[in-house]
Design a protein around this motif. Structure first.
Motif, PDB file in Angstrom:
ATOM      1  N   ALA A 177       0.827  -1.208   0.000  1.00 24.24           N
ATOM      2  CA  ALA A 177       0.000   0.000   0.000  1.00 24.24           C
ATOM      3  C   ALA A 177       0.862   1.259   0.000  1.00 24.24           C
ATOM      4  N   THR A 178       1.966   1.228   0.736  1.00 25.82           N
ATOM      5  CA  THR A 178       2.862   2.387   0.813  1.00 25.82           C
ATOM      6  C   THR A 178       3.505   2.680  -0.541  1.00 25.82           C
ATOM      7  N   ALA A 179       3.959   1.624  -1.213  1.00 27.55           N
ATOM      8  CA  ALA A 179       4.700   1.812  -2.462  1.00 27.55           C
ATOM      9  C   ALA A 179       3.808   1.942  -3.690  1.00 27.55           C
ATOM     10  N   LEU A 180       2.671   1.237  -3.687  1.00 25.71           N
ATOM     11  CA  LEU A 180       1.889   1.111  -4.918  1.00 25.71           C
ATOM     12  C   LEU A 180       0.488   1.693  -4.829  1.00 25.71           C
ATOM     13  N   GLY A 181       0.027   2.030  -3.625  1.00 23.83           N
ATOM     14  CA  GLY A 181      -1.321   2.569  -3.482  1.00 23.83           C
ATOM     15  C   GLY A 181      -2.375   1.473  -3.514  1.00 23.83           C
ATOM     16  N   ARG A 182      -3.590   1.844  -3.888  1.00 25.37           N
ATOM     17  CA  ARG A 182      -4.691   0.884  -3.921  1.00 25.37           C
ATOM     18  C   ARG A 182      -4.615   0.038  -5.195  1.00 25.37           C
ATOM     19  N   PRO A 183      -4.832  -1.268  -5.068  1.00 25.37           N
ATOM     20  CA  PRO A 183      -4.788  -2.137  -6.251  1.00 25.37           C
ATOM     21  C   PRO A 183      -6.053  -2.018  -7.095  1.00 25.37           C
ATOM     22  N   ASP A 184      -5.947  -2.438  -8.359  1.00 25.18           N
ATOM     23  CA  ASP A 184      -7.119  -2.518  -9.229  1.00 25.18           C
ATOM     24  C   ASP A 184      -8.011  -3.684  -8.833  1.00 25.18           C
ATOM     25  N   SER A 185      -7.391  -4.785  -8.407  1.00 29.90           N
ATOM     26  CA  SER A 185      -8.174  -5.957  -8.028  1.00 29.90           C
ATOM     27  C   SER A 185      -7.477  -6.710  -6.904  1.00 29.90           C
ATOM     28  N   VAL A 186      -8.273  -7.431  -6.109  1.00 32.90           N
ATOM     29  CA  VAL A 186      -7.767  -8.238  -4.996  1.00 32.90           C
ATOM     30  C   VAL A 186      -8.464  -9.591  -5.028  1.00 32.90           C
ATOM     31  N   SER A 187      -7.692 -10.663  -4.988  1.00 35.92           N
ATOM     32  CA  SER A 187      -8.254 -11.998  -4.813  1.00 35.92           C
ATOM     33  C   SER A 187      -7.445 -12.699  -3.726  1.00 35.92           C
ATOM     34  N   ALA A 188      -8.087 -13.622  -3.017  1.00 37.62           N
ATOM     35  CA  ALA A 188      -7.397 -14.319  -1.936  1.00 37.62           C
ATOM     36  C   ALA A 188      -8.039 -15.664  -1.697  1.00 37.62           C
ATOM     37  N   HIS A 189      -7.226 -16.617  -1.285  1.00 38.01           N
ATOM     38  CA  HIS A 189      -7.761 -17.913  -0.903  1.00 38.01           C
ATOM     39  C   HIS A 189      -6.847 -18.509   0.157  1.00 38.01           C
ATOM     40  N   GLY A 190      -7.408 -19.434   0.958  1.00 33.89           N
ATOM     41  CA  GLY A 190      -6.634 -20.026   2.033  1.00 33.89           C
ATOM     42  C   GLY A 190      -7.202 -21.356   2.447  1.00 33.89           C
ATOM     43  N   VAL A 191      -6.542 -21.974   3.420  1.00 33.35           N
ATOM     44  CA  VAL A 191      -6.968 -23.273   3.918  1.00 33.35           C
ATOM     45  C   VAL A 191      -6.803 -23.313   5.435  1.00 33.35           C
ATOM     46  N   GLU A 192      -7.808 -23.881   6.103  1.00 33.82           N
ATOM     47  CA  GLU A 192      -7.720 -24.158   7.529  1.00 33.82           C
ATOM     48  C   GLU A 192      -8.602 -25.381   7.792  1.00 33.82           C
ATOM     49  N   GLY A 193      -8.388 -26.032   8.941  1.00 39.57           N
ATOM     50  CA  GLY A 193      -9.168 -27.232   9.233  1.00 39.57           C
ATOM     51  C   GLY A 193      -9.372 -27.412  10.712  1.00 39.57           C
ATOM     52  N   THR A 194      -9.573 -28.655  11.137  1.00 40.75           N
ATOM     53  CA  THR A 194      -9.748 -28.929  12.562  1.00 40.75           C
ATOM     54  C   THR A 194      -8.428 -28.806  13.304  1.00 40.75           C
ATOM     55  N   TRP A 195      -7.324 -28.859  12.583  1.00 39.57           N
ATOM     56  CA  TRP A 195      -6.000 -28.649  13.151  1.00 39.57           C
ATOM     57  C   TRP A 195      -5.757 -27.162  13.379  1.00 39.57           C
ATOM     58  N   ARG A 196      -4.747 -26.841  14.159  1.00 43.06           N
ATOM     59  CA  ARG A 196      -4.402 -25.447  14.414  1.00 43.06           C
ATOM     60  C   ARG A 196      -3.624 -24.875  13.231  1.00 43.06           C
ATOM     61  N   GLY A 197      -3.623 -23.540  13.129  1.00 42.69           N
ATOM     62  CA  GLY A 197      -2.899 -22.869  12.066  1.00 42.69           C
ATOM     63  C   GLY A 197      -3.713 -22.766  10.790  1.00 42.69           C
ATOM     64  N   SER A 198      -3.115 -22.141   9.785  1.00 45.57           N
ATOM     65  CA  SER A 198      -3.768 -21.957   8.484  1.00 45.57           C
ATOM     66  C   SER A 198      -2.706 -21.509   7.482  1.00 45.57           C
ATOM     67  N   ALA A 199      -3.125 -21.395   6.242  1.00 44.40           N
ATOM     68  CA  ALA A 199      -2.244 -20.866   5.194  1.00 44.40           C
ATOM     69  C   ALA A 199      -3.105 -20.117   4.194  1.00 44.40           C
ATOM     70  N   GLY A 200      -2.572 -19.034   3.655  1.00 47.32           N
ATOM     71  CA  GLY A 200      -3.349 -18.261   2.696  1.00 47.32           C
ATOM     72  C   GLY A 200      -2.468 -17.343   1.873  1.00 47.32           C
ATOM     73  N   GLU A 201      -3.043 -16.833   0.796  1.00 50.00           N
ATOM     74  CA  GLU A 201      -2.320 -15.874  -0.034  1.00 50.00           C
ATOM     75  C   GLU A 201      -3.297 -14.912  -0.692  1.00 50.00           C
TER      76      GLU A 201
END
Length: 316
Positions: A177-201
């Motif tokens: 945000a500091t270097a590039l400002g607001r993006p034209d588009s944003v997409s995101a996905h991730g994974v979590e389950g009954t276990w602890r922790g998660s991962a996403g991008e």
């Protein structure tokens, strides 16, 4: 300076800085769990309390450092300023834009100074990357990728997708945000389950065909600690970074430059970014520097992070 430190989780990283800082005379640390609080206070020689009112009511404490869970940041920061104290708030500033606005309004109403612990801005590596983008040192920016991998290093604190966005992606998203400002588009996905922790991008697109990707995983075993890095691709070169760290702070970061002239490790000064933020805050309070980490400056990064969190946690 006498400090009130709230929190015994990530507060450990700040505690280590205060314990060795020549301008810090006294630290009173607040924690809700005596079993965690007492060893921390004894390790660093701090006064301990399970009653936060002792900190807000102590006229000798000039700065309150809020290292509590994210949903509590705004509430305790506002209360500090209303008690006549300046405040350093661990990132992110707040859990919503409405709460962030409450902090700004309290700062305006009380005249106190507020700071956000945007430590990534003080990394010599990140300063070099941001300057290279701004100056066009390697030509036009093409892609910018960052990744953080961590174990669950803070006892009792999980990193599900909602907190992964706020606690593991936010620092890098603030740099975007500091270097590039607001993006034209944003997409995101991730994974979590009954276990602890998660991962996403999150994947962001910007004008001119620039692509940015920010990823984090909290699925590492305890022995892994924390590590990560970035790859910034320009028309005329590539910058790659690598860092290691742990529960009490960041370790070494390395920056390598690739151009047609070859591969070159960029010689940059070593800097503890957590200590750099504290140095900066104390210098600002002494009237020696102008703040680089005001709540206002944190808003664009927070807005982007909240957008990413909403997409990560959306259910079909």
């Amino acid at each position: 300076m006498k400090i009130g430190l709230l929190g015994t989780g990530f507060g450990r990283a700040h505690a280590a800085v205060y314990a060795s800082h020549p301008d810090v005379e006294k630290v009173v640390v607040f924690g809700r769990t005596p079993a965690k609080l007492q060893p921390l206070a004894e390790q660093f020689g701090f006064t301990a309390t399970t009653d936060v009112d002792e900190i807000y009511g102590d006229p000798d404490i000039g700065l309150v450092d809020v290292c509590l869970p994210t949903p509590l940041h705004a509430e305790y920061a506002v209360r500090a300023m209303e008690a006549g104290k300046d405040v350093l708030c661990e990132l992110p500033l707040a859990a919503s834009m409405d709460e962030a606005q409450r902090v700004l309004e309290a700062q305006h109403a009380t005249g106190r100074q507020a700071f956000v612990d945007l430590f990534a801005r003080f990394s010599p590596v990140n300063e070099y990357v941001l300057k290279a983008i701004a100056d066009g040192t390697y030509g036009q920016l093409r892609t910018w990728e960052t990744e953080t991998r961590t174990a669950l290093l803070w006892e009792g604190y999980d990193l599900r997708l909602d907190s992964l966005a706020m606690d593991a992606l936010h620092a890098d998203l603030d740099l975007f945000a500091t270097a590039l400002g607001r993006p034209d588009s944003v997409s995101a996905h991730g994974v979590e389950g009954t276990w602890r922790g998660s991962a996403g991008e999150a994947v962001l697109t910007y004008p001119g065909g620039v692509l940015a990707r920010c990823a984090a995983s909290a699925l590492m075993p305890k022995s892994y600690g924390m590590s990560g890095g970035s790859r910034v691709v320009f028309a005329e070169g590539v910058l790659e970074t690598e860092f290691t760290g742990g529960a009490e702070g960041q370790g070494r970061t390395v920056l390598v430059e690739y151009t047609d002239a070859g591969r070159h490790t960029v010689d940059l000064p070593e800097r503890d970014t957590y200590a750099a933020v504290v140095d900066h805050v104390l210098a600002c309070l002494a009237g020696k520097e102008t703040s680089r980490v005001t709540p206002e400056s944190a808003l664009d990064g927070l807005r982007l992070t909240l957008d990413v969190r909403q997409r990560l946690t959306a259910r079909e």
